[in-house]
Design a protein around this motif. Structure first.
Motif, PDB file in Angstrom:
ATOM      1  N   VAL A  38      -7.385   9.447 -30.051  1.00 18.96           N
ATOM      2  CA  VAL A  38      -6.569  10.113 -29.058  1.00 18.96           C
ATOM      3  C   VAL A  38      -7.110   9.786 -27.672  1.00 18.96           C
ATOM      4  O   VAL A  38      -6.409   9.852 -26.687  1.00 18.96           O
ATOM      5  CB  VAL A  38      -6.603  11.640 -29.285  1.00 18.96           C
ATOM      6  CG1 VAL A  38      -5.681  12.357 -28.325  1.00 18.96           C
ATOM      7  CG2 VAL A  38      -6.246  11.968 -30.717  1.00 18.96           C
ATOM      8  N   ALA A  39      -8.395   9.414 -27.614  1.00 21.42           N
ATOM      9  CA  ALA A  39      -9.030   9.153 -26.336  1.00 21.42           C
ATOM     10  C   ALA A  39      -8.755   7.737 -25.886  1.00 21.42           C
ATOM     11  O   ALA A  39      -7.929   7.046 -26.405  1.00 21.42           O
ATOM     12  CB  ALA A  39     -10.529   9.411 -26.452  1.00 21.42           C
ATOM     13  N   GLY A  40      -9.545   7.279 -24.902  1.00 16.56           N
ATOM     14  CA  GLY A  40      -9.331   5.962 -24.337  1.00 16.56           C
ATOM     15  C   GLY A  40      -9.067   6.119 -22.857  1.00 16.56           C
ATOM     16  O   GLY A  40      -9.207   7.195 -22.272  1.00 16.56           O
ATOM     17  N   HIS A  41      -8.690   5.040 -22.238  1.00 16.05           N
ATOM     18  CA  HIS A  41      -8.479   5.068 -20.800  1.00 16.05           C
ATOM     19  C   HIS A  41      -7.345   5.998 -20.402  1.00 16.05           C
ATOM     20  O   HIS A  41      -7.376   6.613 -19.341  1.00 16.05           O
ATOM     21  CB  HIS A  41      -8.201   3.651 -20.298  1.00 16.05           C
ATOM     22  CG  HIS A  41      -9.434   2.806 -20.256  1.00 16.05           C
ATOM     23  ND1 HIS A  41      -9.722   1.975 -19.203  1.00 16.05           N
ATOM     24  CD2 HIS A  41     -10.465   2.683 -21.115  1.00 16.05           C
ATOM     25  CE1 HIS A  41     -10.878   1.359 -19.424  1.00 16.05           C
ATOM     26  NE2 HIS A  41     -11.327   1.780 -20.584  1.00 16.05           N
ATOM     27  N   MET A  42      -6.316   6.108 -21.243  1.00 18.30           N
ATOM     28  CA  MET A  42      -5.210   6.996 -20.909  1.00 18.30           C
ATOM     29  C   MET A  42      -5.680   8.449 -20.863  1.00 18.30           C
ATOM     30  O   MET A  42      -5.260   9.222 -19.998  1.00 18.30           O
ATOM     31  CB  MET A  42      -4.076   6.846 -21.922  1.00 18.30           C
ATOM     32  CG  MET A  42      -3.383   5.503 -21.877  1.00 18.30           C
ATOM     33  SD  MET A  42      -2.538   5.225 -20.289  1.00 18.30           S
ATOM     34  CE  MET A  42      -1.218   6.425 -20.417  1.00 18.30           C
ATOM     35  N   THR A  43      -6.569   8.831 -21.796  1.00 18.33           N
ATOM     36  CA  THR A  43      -7.110  10.190 -21.777  1.00 18.33           C
ATOM     37  C   THR A  43      -7.925  10.413 -20.514  1.00 18.33           C
ATOM     38  O   THR A  43      -7.854  11.482 -19.887  1.00 18.33           O
ATOM     39  CB  THR A  43      -7.983  10.424 -23.019  1.00 18.33           C
ATOM     40  OG1 THR A  43      -7.214  10.164 -24.187  1.00 18.33           O
ATOM     41  CG2 THR A  43      -8.496  11.849 -23.057  1.00 18.33           C
ATOM     42  N   ASP A  44      -8.706   9.409 -20.130  1.00 15.18           N
ATOM     43  CA  ASP A  44      -9.483   9.518 -18.896  1.00 15.18           C
ATOM     44  C   ASP A  44      -8.564   9.747 -17.698  1.00 15.18           C
ATOM     45  O   ASP A  44      -8.886  10.519 -16.786  1.00 15.18           O
ATOM     46  CB  ASP A  44     -10.306   8.248 -18.675  1.00 15.18           C
ATOM     47  CG  ASP A  44     -11.375   8.063 -19.746  1.00 15.18           C
ATOM     48  OD1 ASP A  44     -11.727   9.066 -20.389  1.00 15.18           O
ATOM     49  OD2 ASP A  44     -11.838   6.931 -19.937  1.00 15.18           O
ATOM     50  N   LEU A  45      -7.409   9.080 -17.704  1.00 16.01           N
ATOM     51  CA  LEU A  45      -6.469   9.245 -16.597  1.00 16.01           C
ATOM     52  C   LEU A  45      -5.922  10.664 -16.530  1.00 16.01           C
ATOM     53  O   LEU A  45      -5.676  11.188 -15.434  1.00 16.01           O
ATOM     54  CB  LEU A  45      -5.317   8.243 -16.732  1.00 16.01           C
ATOM     55  CG  LEU A  45      -5.668   6.780 -16.504  1.00 16.01           C
ATOM     56  CD1 LEU A  45      -4.444   5.898 -16.730  1.00 16.01           C
ATOM     57  CD2 LEU A  45      -6.204   6.569 -15.081  1.00 16.01           C
ATOM     58  N   LEU A  46      -5.714  11.278 -17.698  1.00 11.84           N
ATOM     59  CA  LEU A  46      -5.249  12.661 -17.706  1.00 11.84           C
ATOM     60  C   LEU A  46      -6.224  13.574 -16.984  1.00 11.84           C
ATOM     61  O   LEU A  46      -5.835  14.426 -16.177  1.00 11.84           O
ATOM     62  CB  LEU A  46      -5.064  13.144 -19.149  1.00 11.84           C
ATOM     63  CG  LEU A  46      -3.807  12.697 -19.889  1.00 11.84           C
ATOM     64  CD1 LEU A  46      -3.854  13.207 -21.324  1.00 11.84           C
ATOM     65  CD2 LEU A  46      -2.561  13.231 -19.187  1.00 11.84           C
ATOM     66  N   PHE A  47      -7.510  13.406 -17.274  1.00 13.62           N
ATOM     67  CA  PHE A  47      -8.521  14.248 -16.643  1.00 13.62           C
ATOM     68  C   PHE A  47      -8.703  13.882 -15.172  1.00 13.62           C
ATOM     69  O   PHE A  47      -9.026  14.740 -14.348  1.00 13.62           O
ATOM     70  CB  PHE A  47      -9.842  14.148 -17.401  1.00 13.62           C
ATOM     71  CG  PHE A  47      -9.829  14.877 -18.710  1.00 13.62           C
ATOM     72  CD1 PHE A  47     -10.012  16.257 -18.756  1.00 13.62           C
ATOM     73  CD2 PHE A  47      -9.607  14.207 -19.895  1.00 13.62           C
ATOM     74  CE1 PHE A  47      -9.984  16.943 -19.951  1.00 13.62           C
ATOM     75  CE2 PHE A  47      -9.570  14.885 -21.107  1.00 13.62           C
ATOM     76  CZ  PHE A  47      -9.763  16.258 -21.132  1.00 13.62           C
ATOM     77  N   THR A  48      -8.502  12.607 -14.828  1.00 13.11           N
ATOM     78  CA  THR A  48      -8.548  12.211 -13.426  1.00 13.11           C
ATOM     79  C   THR A  48      -7.461  12.917 -12.638  1.00 13.11           C
ATOM     80  O   THR A  48      -7.705  13.465 -11.553  1.00 13.11           O
ATOM     81  CB  THR A  48      -8.361  10.687 -13.298  1.00 13.11           C
ATOM     82  OG1 THR A  48      -9.475  10.015 -13.896  1.00 13.11           O
ATOM     83  CG2 THR A  48      -8.260  10.264 -11.839  1.00 13.11           C
TER      84      THR A  48
END
Length: 523
Positions: A48-58
């Motif tokens: 479920v994680a990855g760069h897209m998940t990082d973008l959500l938190f950004t």
């Protein structure tokens, strides 16, 4: 030429997507040549994680920072308003009787003090920039923002999903209902920039329909939509419809120069057609792909939807599950792995529970900082370029970099019986929304998801679904060294989330006594 061994390992359950690419290894005559690839280990890590998940938190962090800025601005304005209200009352009373007001020495002193000191303090308060913290955070986070290329890729991915899975009317309506007029226009604009006039037409028509139902767009208007729409249908050979859309545009903006010129041109072309009694209305050419491409693409999309599978009941009855110890390998005599037949010809097997959750997470964390867009070598320019048929980012991990990578490589050798000392490093790829991998050979990948994400074989009509922690294996070369063209395969788009894939290309060199050459082809 190479023999492919595909071991697909699914990491965490998730929702994902994939594209398709082709690579054909060197072709040699008869003998098993030194640099031919013997096998490829492909492991799919779904997360479920990855760069897209990082973008959500950004984005979440930016929203918090923006709210802090709003509160600071509101507090500043409240102070200014309070000061203004106080002075409004004072100045109103003072100006009603200036002589009486200034006759009091205290009032005179306070007036001088306000003008000399307090108004300067107010000026300082007004000039205070409360946006500094927010703008600083925005500048820092901007380096992680998606690019225009990412936005274009996401738009094309959504179009691929709708094409591939051909959702029913109800589901399609639900998907479109969350897209605004501006969203539909952007999707059409991306297709337009790619010369994909078929999908340009579909998205622009959807934008028009939503406007006609009363939706108010943000920055888009009907003129912009009709401008793209008329040209896209013209490019598909539909002159009459192109002229109709151009006339509608001119009804809204009679001074539109391009539309005025296009109207004259379309009318001239139609008159010319009528004069010679010829019809040049052609069918829609999706991206001008050859017929064989469209035929295979149709098979690919059918298999992704679970249609067109060619496994008969009789052949299905010959597929078994077993405990496998690879010829009584010391590591698996007591604890054999679970092996399951997925297909008979060519023989495709699945190994269950190959990697632990901790190992999968470690591989992902090692790969994340190094992920780069997948590239291929352009024979025309000699330069590396983004692969148009593969939508992913990838990284390479050497066995020396972490004990987990070394342990995975050894496990590959123990299970397959192949020598991995001549193999390439472990490739880890991350497929985002709608990411895909078009039909290809590996002379020269997989996962458990809620929907989609299967690996399909377009030549034999096979589909292998992703399962968490499992690995799928096959050879893509016959023992003779000739390529097994039945192994042409593709990865279907996963409908939700993102997919992590790990590939291991094992060369034929070093396997001379492990998988001997034979002139007989595998059945």
């Amino acid at each position: 030429m190479a023999i492919e061994f595909l071991l697909v390992i699914v990491f965490t359950p998730s929702l994902a997507h994939s594209d398709v690419f082709a690579s054909i290894g060197e072709v040699g005559a008869g003998l098993c040549t030194f640099w031919r690839q013997l096998a490829i280990l492909k492991s799919l890590l779904v997360a479920v994680a990855g760069h897209m998940t990082d973008l959500l938190f950004t984005e979440r962090d930016l929203v918090t920072s923006l709210k802090d800025y709003i509160r600071a601005e509101e507090n500043k304005l409240a102070q200014i308003k309070q000061w203004a209200d106080k002075l409004d009352l004072l100045s109103t009373a003072a100006t009603s009787d200036p002589d009486g007001f200034l006759g009091h020495p205290v009032n005179a002193f306070k007036l001088i003090r306000r003008l000399n000191t307090e108004w300067s303090e107010l000026e300082h308060l007004v000039l205070t920039d409360t946006a500094d913290a927010f703008l600083s955070n925005l500048t820092i986070q901007r380096q992680h923002f998606p690019s225009d290329e990412d936005q274009s890729g996401a738009a094309k991915a959504l179009t691929r999903l709708l094409d591939t899975y051909q959702f029913g009317a109800v589901l399609t309506f639900k998907i479109l209902s969350v897209l605004t007029v501006d969203d539909c226009f952007e999707l059409g604009r991306v297709a337009y920039s790619e010369g994909d006039y078929y999908h340009t037409e579909l998205w622009m028509l959807q934008a028009l329909r939503q406007m006609e139902k009363g939706e108010t767009p943000g920055v888009v208007d009907a003129v912009m939509i009709l401008d793209h729409l008329s040209y896209s249908v013209y490019q598909q050979g539909e002159l009459e419809r192109a002229l109709d859309f151009t006339k509608k545009l001119l009804e809204l903006d009679s001074t539109h120069q391009r539309a005025t010129g296009n109207r004259k041109y379309f009318e001239y072309q139609l008159a010319k057609q009528n004069k010679v009694a010829q019809s040049e209305q052609g069918g829609r050419d999706e991206n001008h792909q050859p017929n064989d491409y469209r035929s295979e693409r149709k098979k690919y999309e059918q298999l992704c939807r679970g249609e067109g599978l060619k496994m008969t009941a009789r052949r299905q009855s010959q597929l078994f599950c077993r405990y496998y110890d690879n010829g009584r390998h010391p590591k698996y005599v007591i604890g054999p792995v679970k092996q399951e037949d997925e297909w008979d010809r060519p023989h495709i097997v699945r190994y269950h529970d190959i990697l632990s959750n901790r190992e999968m997470e470690t591989v992902k964390e090692l790969a994340k900082p190094r992920l780069r867009r997948a590239t291929v070598h352009d024979p025309q320019t000699g330069q590396l370029t983004t692969a148009p048929y593969r939508v992913s980012k990838s990284a390479w991990l050497g066995a020396f970099e972490h004990p987990v990578v070394d342990r995975i490589n050894q496990r590959i050798e123990d299970i397959t019986g192949l020598d991995v000392s001549t193999a390439e490093d472990l490739q880890v790829a991350n497929y985002g929304v709608g990411g895909q991998y078009e039909p290809h050979y590996d002379f020269g990948r997989m996962s458990e998801v809620q929907a989609g994400g299967a690996t399909v074989f377009t030549d034999i009509g096979a589909s292998v679904s992703p399962k968490k922690g499992s690995a799928v294996f096959w050879y893509n070369l016959h023992p003779s060294g000739d390529g097994d063209y039945r192994t042409r395969h593709a990865a279907c788009p996963v409908l939700l989330g993102n997919k992590w894939v790990s590939n291991k290309w094992i060369h034929e060199r070093g396997q001379e006594f492990r998988r001997r050459c034979d002139l007989q082809e595998d059945v």
